[in-house]
Design a protein around this motif. Structure first.
Motif, mmCIF file in Angstrom:
data_model
loop_
_atom_site.group_PDB
_atom_site.id
_atom_site.type_symbol
_atom_site.label_atom_id
_atom_site.label_comp_id
_atom_site.label_asym_id
_atom_site.label_seq_id
_atom_site.Cartn_x
_atom_site.Cartn_y
_atom_site.Cartn_z
ATOM 1 N N GLY A 153 38.842 22.978 30.331
ATOM 2 C CA GLY A 153 37.475 22.502 30.450
ATOM 3 C C GLY A 153 36.817 23.072 31.692
ATOM 4 O O GLY A 153 37.278 24.067 32.254
ATOM 5 N N VAL A 154 35.740 22.441 32.121
ATOM 6 C CA VAL A 154 35.046 22.848 33.341
ATOM 7 C C VAL A 154 34.843 21.585 34.174
ATOM 8 O O VAL A 154 33.798 20.922 34.074
ATOM 9 C CB VAL A 154 33.688 23.511 33.038
ATOM 10 N N PRO A 155 35.835 21.214 34.974
ATOM 11 C CA PRO A 155 35.760 19.960 35.721
ATOM 12 C C PRO A 155 34.501 19.819 36.565
ATOM 13 O O PRO A 155 33.933 18.722 36.668
ATOM 14 C CB PRO A 155 37.013 20.010 36.600
ATOM 15 N N GLU A 156 34.056 20.932 37.192
ATOM 16 C CA GLU A 156 32.885 20.848 38.058
ATOM 17 C C GLU A 156 31.593 20.552 37.298
ATOM 18 O O GLU A 156 30.599 20.121 37.885
ATOM 19 C CB GLU A 156 32.716 22.144 38.864
ATOM 20 N N LYS A 157 31.603 20.748 35.975
ATOM 21 C CA LYS A 157 30.442 20.418 35.147
ATOM 22 C C LYS A 157 30.726 19.214 34.247
ATOM 23 O O LYS A 157 29.945 18.916 33.345
ATOM 24 C CB LYS A 157 30.033 21.616 34.282
ATOM 25 N N ALA A 158 31.837 18.528 34.509
ATOM 26 C CA ALA A 158 32.234 17.358 33.714
ATOM 27 C C ALA A 158 32.402 17.713 32.238
ATOM 28 O O ALA A 158 32.099 16.903 31.361
ATOM 29 C CB ALA A 158 31.228 16.223 33.872
ATOM 30 N N VAL A 159 32.902 18.919 31.974
ATOM 31 C CA VAL A 159 33.205 19.330 30.604
ATOM 32 C C VAL A 159 34.702 19.160 30.385
ATOM 33 O O VAL A 159 35.501 19.853 31.020
ATOM 34 C CB VAL A 159 32.802 20.798 30.353
ATOM 35 N N PRO A 160 35.108 18.235 29.528
ATOM 36 C CA PRO A 160 36.542 18.020 29.297
ATOM 37 C C PRO A 160 37.143 19.139 28.464
ATOM 38 O O PRO A 160 36.441 19.869 27.757
ATOM 39 C CB PRO A 160 36.574 16.697 28.535
ATOM 40 N N ALA A 161 38.448 19.282 28.528
ATOM 41 C CA ALA A 161 39.155 20.268 27.711
ATOM 42 C C ALA A 161 39.024 19.901 26.240
ATOM 43 O O ALA A 161 39.204 18.754 25.855
ATOM 44 C CB ALA A 161 40.624 20.317 28.107
ATOM 45 N N CYS A 162 38.717 20.891 25.414
ATOM 46 C CA CYS A 162 38.588 20.655 23.973
ATOM 47 C C CYS A 162 39.905 20.150 23.385
ATOM 48 O O CYS A 162 39.913 19.355 22.441
ATOM 49 C CB CYS A 162 38.181 21.937 23.253
ATOM 50 N N ALA A 163 41.010 20.640 23.964
ATOM 51 C CA ALA A 163 42.328 20.262 23.459
ATOM 52 C C ALA A 163 42.577 18.764 23.558
ATOM 53 O O ALA A 163 43.390 18.214 22.817
ATOM 54 C CB ALA A 163 43.419 21.011 24.220
ATOM 55 N N GLY A 164 41.877 18.092 24.456
ATOM 56 C CA GLY A 164 42.066 16.660 24.622
ATOM 57 C C GLY A 164 41.729 15.870 23.380
ATOM 58 O O GLY A 164 42.324 14.826 23.124
ATOM 59 N N MET A 179 22.940 25.783 33.529
ATOM 60 C CA MET A 179 21.894 24.952 32.994
ATOM 61 C C MET A 179 21.312 24.143 34.134
ATOM 62 O O MET A 179 22.016 23.469 34.835
ATOM 63 C CB MET A 179 22.470 24.038 31.923
ATOM 64 N N GLU A 180 20.022 24.222 34.316
ATOM 65 C CA GLU A 180 19.413 23.623 35.495
ATOM 66 C C GLU A 180 19.093 22.152 35.306
ATOM 67 O O GLU A 180 19.147 21.375 36.242
ATOM 68 C CB GLU A 180 18.124 24.386 35.849
ATOM 69 N N THR A 181 18.721 21.750 34.082
ATOM 70 C CA THR A 181 18.349 20.372 33.843
ATOM 71 C C THR A 181 19.473 19.657 33.122
ATOM 72 O O THR A 181 20.131 20.239 32.292
ATOM 73 C CB THR A 181 17.078 20.309 32.969
ATOM 74 N N ASN A 182 19.649 18.400 33.428
ATOM 75 C CA ASN A 182 20.754 17.657 32.830
ATOM 76 C C ASN A 182 20.228 16.383 32.201
ATOM 77 O O ASN A 182 19.746 15.495 32.882
ATOM 78 C CB ASN A 182 21.774 17.316 33.916
ATOM 79 N N ARG A 183 20.311 16.279 30.863
ATOM 80 C CA ARG A 183 19.843 15.076 30.182
ATOM 81 C C ARG A 183 20.834 13.939 30.286
ATOM 82 O O ARG A 183 20.501 12.782 30.081
ATOM 83 C CB ARG A 183 19.619 15.369 28.686
ATOM 84 N N PHE A 184 22.081 14.244 30.562
ATOM 85 C CA PHE A 184 23.128 13.236 30.521
ATOM 86 C C PHE A 184 23.811 13.121 31.871
ATOM 87 O O PHE A 184 24.157 14.114 32.485
ATOM 88 C CB PHE A 184 24.174 13.598 29.472
ATOM 89 N N GLY A 185 24.025 11.912 32.333
ATOM 90 C CA GLY A 185 24.711 11.694 33.588
ATOM 91 C C GLY A 185 26.198 11.947 33.472
ATOM 92 O O GLY A 185 26.792 11.744 32.420
ATOM 93 N N VAL A 186 26.810 12.364 34.575
ATOM 94 C CA VAL A 186 28.258 12.592 34.591
ATOM 95 C C VAL A 186 28.991 11.318 34.247
ATOM 96 O O VAL A 186 29.970 11.312 33.500
ATOM 97 C CB VAL A 186 28.697 13.120 35.973
ATOM 98 N N ALA A 187 28.522 10.202 34.784
ATOM 99 C CA ALA A 187 29.194 8.927 34.530
ATOM 100 C C ALA A 187 29.183 8.579 33.053
ATOM 101 O O ALA A 187 30.173 8.095 32.500
ATOM 102 C CB ALA A 187 28.510 7.806 35.330
ATOM 103 N N SER A 188 28.039 8.832 32.382
ATOM 104 C CA SER A 188 27.966 8.489 30.961
ATOM 105 C C SER A 188 28.891 9.362 30.150
ATOM 106 O O SER A 188 29.493 8.911 29.173
ATOM 107 C CB SER A 188 26.526 8.626 30.443
ATOM 108 N N LEU A 189 29.023 10.634 30.519
ATOM 109 C CA LEU A 189 29.931 11.524 29.796
ATOM 110 C C LEU A 189 31.372 11.069 29.964
ATOM 111 O O LEU A 189 32.133 11.000 29.008
ATOM 112 C CB LEU A 189 29.776 12.961 30.295
ATOM 113 N N ARG A 190 31.732 10.744 31.199
ATOM 114 C CA ARG A 190 33.102 10.301 31.437
ATOM 115 C C ARG A 190 33.397 9.023 30.658
ATOM 116 O O ARG A 190 34.482 8.844 30.108
ATOM 117 C CB ARG A 190 33.322 10.082 32.930
#
Length: 224
Positions: A146-157, A1-12
């Motif tokens: 998850g996908v750490p490099e895309k700031a996607v946490p593990a669903c299991a969490g 995905m090339e465009t990102n509506r959400f910042g990594v910091a906000s997701l974390r």
């Protein structure tokens, strides 16, 4: 995905709040609870389910239509939350839009929602089946790591190692129809479902192949 509506910091930050219970996506909204001192009546909920819900979800909540979710065994609190969101008026950004479900949900009183949720929560869900190598490889990696490099946490969490969920906050997803899971992840990603900000942020970072593999893997999970 090339465009990102959400910042990594906000997701974390959202994930941290979730872990602390500050983003209780499944907590019943104001006005959703039954009157004080009144316990949910699963028997009355069974009657509502037979009359209103059965054509799409089956009377016991084990939908045989892959685009409609299984409700059997889902936490009552989460079901009440979804019915409450679905009953909200058009344009309410905290609501959930569904051409089919909005009218049904709006026709139920807060007590009706509690009763029908209690009925479905008391039912035993059927198992699902995963298929294909993607589910056992990519899907499993997404769910467990998850996908750490895309700031996607593990669903299991949030949903648990076996997909049992965490009542009130996070839904049970083990054995859910893959078609339904895939559709909801796409809806979160595209913004057509917006009653969970963390899920919007997470889904936005997933590609089509990742969503499909994850949905397939979840369908084969066995609750404990």
């Amino acid at each position: 995905m090339e465009t990102n509506r959400f910042g990594v910091a906000s997701l974390r930050a959202a994930v941290v709040l979730l872990a602390l219970g500050g983003m209780a996506g499944g907590v019943c909204a104001a006005g959703a609870s039954a009157p004080a001192g009144q316990r949910p009546d699963a028997a009355k909920g069974k009657q509502i389910a037979a009359q209103v819900c059965a054509p799409c979800h089956s009377a016991d909540g084990n939908s045989v239509i892959s685009s409609n979710p299984k409700l059997a065994g889902q936490s009552a609190e989460y079901l009440v939350k979804q019915l409450t969101d679905l009953a909200k008026p058009p344009g309410d950004k905290t609501g959930r839009e569904s051409a089919v479900m909005n009218g049904f949900a709006a026709s139920l009183s807060p007590t009706d929602r509690q009763n029908v949720a209690a009925w479905f929560a008391s039912q035993t869900p059927t198992s699902g089946t995963a298929s294909g190598a993607d589910a056992t490889q990519l899907g499993q990696r997404l769910y467990r790591v998850g996908v750490p490099e895309k700031a996607v946490p593990a669903c299991a969490g949030c949903h648990g190692p076996s997909g049992d969920g965490l009542p009130v906050r996070f839904p049970k997803i083990s054995g859910q129809h893959s078609d339904y899971i895939e559709a909801q992840l796409r809806a979160f990603r595209e913004g057509s479902r917006h009653n969970s900000e963390p899920m919007e942020q997470i889904a936005f970072r997933l590609s089509d192949p990742e969503i499909k593999a994850l949905a397939d893997f979840v369908a084969g999970l066995r609750a404990q």
